[in-house]
Enzyme design. Structure first.
Site, PDB file in Angstrom:
ATOM      1  CG  ASP A  17      -2.057   0.950   1.162  1.00  0.00           C
ATOM      2  OD1 ASP A  17      -2.442   1.346   0.043  1.00  0.00           O
ATOM      3  OD2 ASP A  17      -2.579   1.313   2.226  1.00  0.00           O
ATOM      4  CG  HIS A  58      -4.888   3.218  -3.800  1.00  0.00           C
ATOM      5  ND1 HIS A  58      -3.566   3.593  -3.719  1.00  0.00           N
ATOM      6  CD2 HIS A  58      -5.196   2.656  -2.600  1.00  0.00           C
ATOM      7  CE1 HIS A  58      -3.091   3.278  -2.525  1.00  0.00           C
ATOM      8  NE2 HIS A  58      -4.048   2.704  -1.831  1.00  0.00           N
ATOM      9  CG  HIS A 106      -7.104  -2.083  -4.335  1.00  0.00           C
ATOM     10  ND1 HIS A 106      -8.281  -1.476  -3.925  1.00  0.00           N
ATOM     11  CD2 HIS A 106      -6.893  -3.101  -3.470  1.00  0.00           C
ATOM     12  CE1 HIS A 106      -8.762  -2.112  -2.888  1.00  0.00           C
ATOM     13  NE2 HIS A 106      -7.927  -3.097  -2.582  1.00  0.00           N
ATOM     14  CG  HIS A 156      -5.855  -2.052   0.474  1.00  0.00           C
ATOM     15  ND1 HIS A 156      -6.835  -1.464  -0.309  1.00  0.00           N
ATOM     16  CD2 HIS A 156      -4.889  -1.093   0.628  1.00  0.00           C
ATOM     17  CE1 HIS A 156      -6.480  -0.231  -0.611  1.00  0.00           C
ATOM     18  NE2 HIS A 156      -5.312   0.026  -0.056  1.00  0.00           N
TER      19      HIS A 156
END
Length: 364
Positions: free
Chosen positions: A171, A254, A257, A271
């Site tokens: 992340d 992101h 993702h 995540h």
């Protein structure tokens, strides 16, 4: 255009600091509502109860049901209203903390967050990521302020499974690249203004810390010990990445993702693991140098982050599924449009396939 940087009211990191949670949050209110994951309850309830007993504060407890969804937020909000709660205390991983922040927002009361893992940069942010009850990305809930207190007990985090810390590195790995894309495009970051020099410096420090300390931290945590490298990576995953993404900006990593959350085979991935593959995808979109891509893939490989679709759980690449990921990543309003050039589902699809090819070539 305004430059803006935001941060939690107070960030505390250290070994054994959970024992001081009452002292740090004493001024926020009198009736605390603890929303905790199952692990959080098991490991911290006794310490929290003792700390609040010492300052003569009332504490209520409720188990987080596992998904940061509107239904879960509304369930907890109703309990808070019935019990006249005036401070929320969230304990656990990213989804538990995002839920606590959302409940505090709707209740208009302070929130204290205590991460038990360093798997995302959720603790410091004025943002909750909402999912459906089935775990599919729903929407971002933008909050008017950051948490009042973020308390990180590194003894607790260093004893969690190493995969959590590694996921947090995935992340945090995106922070610099997404902030740089947002800066180059002149778009606003999540905080509502363009990135400041301070935010960019934090984002770059985050990346450099991961490259220098990541592998050492992973190996230490696998043995259940907290070393200076572990402390550094916890700060990078939690604080540097938290401020860097929020005041620097999000972009393709992101968004990719978010697209992968719709693929059933990826639901077992954390995540940060999906974000890490999103980093490689963004670098392909940018046509970054092979040296830069190799540095990122070498880091991911060293700590155990996925660099291929197979490592994300996708054994068979189907055009329809990957195009669905690309379409979701490029939907209107997604952060991928902070890239400094136009992005389409077709270009995202191509970048995902090329990123997978680069990953497979790296592994050969």
């Amino acid at each position: 255009m305004a430059k803006i940087i935001i941060a939690p009211g107070k960030y505390i990191q250290g070994r054994g600091e959970i024992n001081n949670i009452g002292k740090y949050s004493n001024i926020l209110g009198n009736k605390f509502f603890v929303i905790a994951s199952n692990t959080g309850f098991k490991t911290l309830k006794e310490s929290i109860a003792q700390s609040f007993k010492e300052i003569n504060k009332s504490v209520e407890y409720e188990l987080f049901q596992g998904e940061c969804s509107e239904n879960e937020v509304n369930r907890l909000k109703k309990i808070c209203e019935e019990k006249n709660i005036d401070v929320i205390l969230g304990i656990g991983g990213g989804k538990a903390l995002d839920t606590a922040k959302a409940v505090a927002f709707y209740m208009n009361i302070p929130v204290v967050v205590v991460p038990t893992i360093a798997s995302t940069d959720a603790p410091c942010s004025a943002l909750s990521v909402l999912y459906t009850d089935d775990g599919v990305f729903d929407k971002y809930l933008f909050l008017p302020k950051n948490p009042d207190i973020v308390l990180v007990d590194t003894d607790i985090i260093s004893k969690a499974p190493a995969r959590f810390l590694v996921s947090g590195m995935g992340d945090a790995l995106a922070t610099y690249f997404e902030a740089k894309a947002t800066l180059d495009s002149g778009k606003n970051a999540i905080c509502g203004g363009t990135p400041t020099k301070a935010a960019m410096a934090l984002a770059e420090l985050c990346y450099n810390t991961l490259i220098e300390e990541g592998l050492k931290a992973k190996l230490a945590v696998e043995k259940g010990v907290c070393t200076p490298a572990v402390e550094a990576v916890i700060e990078a995953n939690t604080y540097l990445s938290g401020l860097g993404f929020e005041s620097g900006g999000l972009a393709a990593c992101h968004a990719v993702h978010n697209g992968f959350t719709a693929i059933k085979e990826c639901h077992s991935m954390y995540h940060g693991e999906k974000v890490a593959f999103g980093v490689i995808t963004q670098l392909v979109l940018e046509n970054a140098s092979l040296d830069q891509i190799d540095e990122v893939m070498d880091f991911c490989y060293s700590v155990g982050l996925p660099i291929t679709l197979k490592q994300l759980g996708i054994d068979e690449i189907k055009y329809e599924e990957i195009m669905k990921v690309a379409e979701l990543a490029a939907v209107d309003g997604e952060t991928i449009h902070n890239m400094p050039f136009p992005v389409t589902p077709e270009s995202v699809y191509a970048a995902i396939i090329a990123a997978d090819a680069l990953g497979n070539d790296f592994l050969e």
